[in-house]
Motif scaffolding. Structure first.
Motif, PDB file in Angstrom:
ATOM      1  N   HIS A   1      -5.824  -1.913   7.133  1.00 50.44           N
ATOM      2  CA  HIS A   1      -6.780  -2.911   7.623  1.00 50.44           C
ATOM      3  C   HIS A   1      -7.640  -3.425   6.473  1.00 50.44           C
ATOM      4  N   ALA A   2      -7.828  -4.731   6.427  1.00 47.38           N
ATOM      5  CA  ALA A   2      -8.676  -5.318   5.394  1.00 47.38           C
ATOM      6  C   ALA A   2     -10.145  -5.045   5.665  1.00 47.38           C
ATOM      7  N   SER A   3     -10.494  -4.876   6.943  1.00 50.99           N
ATOM      8  CA  SER A   3     -11.880  -4.655   7.326  1.00 50.99           C
ATOM      9  C   SER A   3     -12.003  -3.365   8.132  1.00 50.99           C
ATOM     10  N   VAL A   4     -13.031  -2.582   7.815  1.00 53.21           N
ATOM     11  CA  VAL A   4     -13.305  -1.361   8.571  1.00 53.21           C
ATOM     12  C   VAL A   4     -13.653  -1.711  10.018  1.00 53.21           C
ATOM     13  N   ASP A   5     -14.232  -2.901  10.234  1.00 47.15           N
ATOM     14  CA  ASP A   5     -14.599  -3.305  11.590  1.00 47.15           C
ATOM     15  C   ASP A   5     -13.375  -3.390  12.495  1.00 47.15           C
ATOM     16  N   THR A   6     -12.241  -3.814  11.934  1.00 46.08           N
ATOM     17  CA  THR A   6     -11.010  -3.868  12.725  1.00 46.08           C
ATOM     18  C   THR A   6     -10.632  -2.477  13.206  1.00 46.08           C
ATOM     19  N   THR A   7     -10.743  -1.502  12.322  1.00 43.73           N
ATOM     20  CA  THR A   7     -10.440  -0.114  12.677  1.00 43.73           C
ATOM     21  C   THR A   7     -11.414   0.390  13.727  1.00 43.73           C
ATOM     22  N   ARG A   8     -12.688   0.091  13.518  1.00 44.98           N
ATOM     23  CA  ARG A   8     -13.742   0.593  14.397  1.00 44.98           C
ATOM     24  C   ARG A   8     -13.617   0.025  15.814  1.00 44.98           C
ATOM     25  N   LYS A   9     -13.267  -1.262  15.914  1.00 44.91           N
ATOM     26  CA  LYS A   9     -13.278  -1.929  17.214  1.00 44.91           C
ATOM     27  C   LYS A   9     -12.022  -1.664  18.049  1.00 44.91           C
ATOM     28  N   GLY A  10     -10.877  -1.507  17.360  1.00 44.33           N
ATOM     29  CA  GLY A  10      -9.665  -1.478  18.159  1.00 44.33           C
ATOM     30  C   GLY A  10      -8.695  -0.356  17.912  1.00 44.33           C
ATOM     31  N   TYR A  11      -8.960   0.487  16.903  1.00 43.87           N
ATOM     32  CA  TYR A  11      -7.924   1.443  16.532  1.00 43.87           C
ATOM     33  C   TYR A  11      -8.374   2.895  16.488  1.00 43.87           C
ATOM     34  N   ALA A  12      -9.647   3.147  16.308  1.00 48.14           N
ATOM     35  CA  ALA A  12     -10.095   4.525  16.180  1.00 48.14           C
ATOM     36  C   ALA A  12     -11.539   4.642  16.637  1.00 48.14           C
ATOM     37  N   GLN A  13     -11.848   5.761  17.258  1.00 49.05           N
ATOM     38  CA  GLN A  13     -13.186   5.917  17.814  1.00 49.05           C
ATOM     39  C   GLN A  13     -13.566   7.380  17.799  1.00 49.05           C
ATOM     40  N   LEU A  14     -14.801   7.642  17.389  1.00 52.35           N
ATOM     41  CA  LEU A  14     -15.304   9.007  17.433  1.00 52.35           C
ATOM     42  C   LEU A  14     -15.814   9.310  18.829  1.00 52.35           C
ATOM     43  N   ALA A  15     -15.711  10.559  19.232  1.00 54.44           N
ATOM     44  CA  ALA A  15     -16.205  10.956  20.544  1.00 54.44           C
ATOM     45  C   ALA A  15     -17.721  10.813  20.594  1.00 54.44           C
ATOM     46  N   ALA A  16     -18.250  10.614  21.798  1.00 55.34           N
ATOM     47  CA  ALA A  16     -19.692  10.397  21.955  1.00 55.34           C
ATOM     48  C   ALA A  16     -20.498  11.599  21.478  1.00 55.34           C
ATOM     49  N   ASP A  17     -19.933  12.800  21.603  1.00 52.43           N
ATOM     50  CA  ASP A  17     -20.666  14.004  21.190  1.00 52.43           C
ATOM     51  C   ASP A  17     -20.218  14.497  19.825  1.00 52.43           C
TER      52      ASP A  17
ATOM     53  N   ARG B   1       0.854  -1.184   0.000  1.00 49.40           N
ATOM     54  CA  ARG B   1       0.000   0.000   0.000  1.00 49.40           C
ATOM     55  C   ARG B   1       0.891   1.236   0.000  1.00 49.40           C
ATOM     56  N   ARG B   2       0.338   2.345  -0.474  1.00 50.33           N
ATOM     57  CA  ARG B   2       1.028   3.624  -0.434  1.00 50.33           C
ATOM     58  C   ARG B   2       0.234   4.550   0.478  1.00 50.33           C
ATOM     59  N   ILE B   3       0.932   5.180   1.403  1.00 52.44           N
ATOM     60  CA  ILE B   3       0.250   6.041   2.353  1.00 52.44           C
ATOM     61  C   ILE B   3       0.918   7.412   2.377  1.00 52.44           C
ATOM     62  N   ALA B   4       0.172   8.384   2.859  1.00 52.36           N
ATOM     63  CA  ALA B   4       0.663   9.756   2.894  1.00 52.36           C
ATOM     64  C   ALA B   4       1.481  10.019   4.149  1.00 52.36           C
ATOM     65  N   MET B   5       2.467  10.914   4.019  1.00 55.34           N
ATOM     66  CA  MET B   5       3.239  11.399   5.165  1.00 55.34           C
ATOM     67  C   MET B   5       2.608  12.690   5.688  1.00 55.34           C
ATOM     68  N   SER B   6       2.669  12.891   6.975  1.00 53.89           N
ATOM     69  CA  SER B   6       2.340  14.197   7.533  1.00 53.89           C
ATOM     70  C   SER B   6       3.476  15.163   7.190  1.00 53.89           C
ATOM     71  N   THR B   7       3.211  16.440   7.348  1.00 51.21           N
ATOM     72  CA  THR B   7       4.255  17.435   7.096  1.00 51.21           C
ATOM     73  C   THR B   7       5.445  17.216   8.028  1.00 51.21           C
ATOM     74  N   SER B   8       5.149  16.910   9.291  1.00 47.85           N
ATOM     75  CA  SER B   8       6.220  16.678  10.265  1.00 47.85           C
ATOM     76  C   SER B   8       7.031  15.447   9.918  1.00 47.85           C
TER      77      SER B   8
ATOM     78  N   GLY C   1     -13.432   4.348   6.538  1.00 45.81           N
ATOM     79  CA  GLY C   1     -12.858   3.682   5.376  1.00 45.81           C
ATOM     80  C   GLY C   1     -11.472   4.215   5.037  1.00 45.81           C
ATOM     81  N   ARG C   2     -11.321   5.528   5.046  1.00 45.45           N
ATOM     82  CA  ARG C   2     -10.026   6.132   4.727  1.00 45.45           C
ATOM     83  C   ARG C   2      -9.011   5.856   5.830  1.00 45.45           C
ATOM     84  N   VAL C   3      -9.461   5.831   7.071  1.00 49.50           N
ATOM     85  CA  VAL C   3      -8.548   5.510   8.168  1.00 49.50           C
ATOM     86  C   VAL C   3      -8.095   4.055   8.060  1.00 49.50           C
TER      87      VAL C   3
END
Length: 330
Positions: free
Chosen positions: A305-321, A213-220, A297-299
């Motif tokens: 990750h092959a599955s968005v569920d993997t990202t959702r369950k263990g790697y990234a989460q939106l705040a409740a509000d 895969r090819r991914i982007a670098m942050s400026t830093s 999906g983009r994250v």
């Protein structure tokens, strides 16, 4: 007894068993199981994994070691509790699982141990040693706690503090984990040609599942890459400290987990931050990126990750509000 050393040549290990006549293959497997001969059983399991497993001889060393460890632990348990490997009792497999859970192991960890023990039995059936399949119908409780709660990401202040105290290599490694979201194996496998700070892209070759895969670098990260390349890339004469540059194509001088852990832990200790492994840095990348772009999906693509569920369950989460701004005009 110890693990069979993994020498990296799965094809050679496989041929030690597949070159045998079926009757001899069965005889050796029966003998190994009857005597609970751990080295022989681990060799058989590894051969099966490399011959019949989903990735075959391309199975990663990390996966091989995990299966060997899990198989060895089950055989040791079977030895201590007088369980016949060839003719296990109807309740033996579930009792083993309950034993692990009662000892405090998390359900996810128990699942890995069961996968390894199940692979041992697939290997024994493959060799014709037994028809037993004791782990087929076992039950492992699910853990309702989010992976982000059990193993949270590093906080932004923690990352900043460690970067202030890290040496050049440890700092660049942390940038790759916490900004690029690389797995530690992916970071340590990078070659100079994989980094393009001009276009701010990283080429990850043979990531998990052998996917590129090819991914982007942050400026830093792009800035840190330019600085790091100036110090360590081949082609120059000397470092600023007078030491000659190595001519390796690999980005890091150390290539194994143990050495990388030593250097990164040293930086965390100097910063007064508890080191909790490599993955919380990767989770930091996922969580921060999701809060910014709000697109699982983009994250998932960024993290590989092959599955968005993997990202959702263990790697990234939106705040409740998270929806409060969107709902403000309702």
């Amino acid at each position: 007894m110890t693990l069979v050393p993994y020498q990296g040549d799965l094809l050679a290990i496989t041929r030690e068993w597949t070159a045998l006549h079926d009757d001899e293959l069965r005889r050796r497997a029966v003998k190994a199981a009857g005597e609970k001969d751990i080295p022989a059983l681990l060799s058989l399991t590894t051969a099966y994994l490399a011959h019949q497993g989903g990735s075959g001889v391309l199975t990663s060393p990390k996966t091989v070691r995990a299966y060997q460890l899990g198989a060895r632990q089950f055989v040791e348990y079977a030895t201590a509790h007088a369980i016949s490997l060839l003719r296990p009792g109807r309740h033996d497999a579930q009792t083993y699982i309950n034993h692990l859970l009662a000892a405090g192991r998390a359900p996810a960890g128990v699942q890995l141990k069961v996968a390894a023990a199940g692979c041992l039995y697939r290997a024994l059936r493959w060799a014709g040693a037994t028809d037993a399949d004791p782990f087929r119908d076992v039950k492992i409780p699910k853990d309702p706690t989010s992976g982000l709660i059990k193993r949270p990401p590093y906080a932004e202040d923690e990352i900043a503090d460690v970067l202030d105290h890290a040496d050049v290599q440890a700092k660049f490694l942390l940038f790759l984990l916490a900004h690029a979201g690389l797995r530690i194996s992916e970071a340590l496998s990078l070659e100079w040609s994989d980094l393009d700070e001009r276009t701010r892209r990283i080429h990850v070759r043979q990531g998990k599942g052998r996917k590129d895969r090819r991914i982007a670098m942050s400026t830093s990260l792009a800035r840190a890459t330019r600085q790091y390349r100036a110090l360590y890339a081949p082609g120059g004469t000397e470092h600023t400290d007078g030491k000659r540059r190595t001519e390796s194509s690999h980005v890091f001088r150390y290539s194994n987990y143990t050495t990388a852990r030593f250097h990164l832990r040293k930086a965390f200790t100097a910063a007064g931050v508890a080191f909790r492994g490599f993955h919380p840095g990767r989770k930091y990348a996922g969580t921060r990126l999701l809060q910014q772009i709000k697109d699982f999906g983009r994250v998932a693509a960024h993290l590989g990750h092959a599955s968005v569920d993997t990202t959702r369950k263990g790697y990234a989460q939106l705040a409740a509000d998270d929806l409060k701004d969107d709902l403000a005009g309702w």
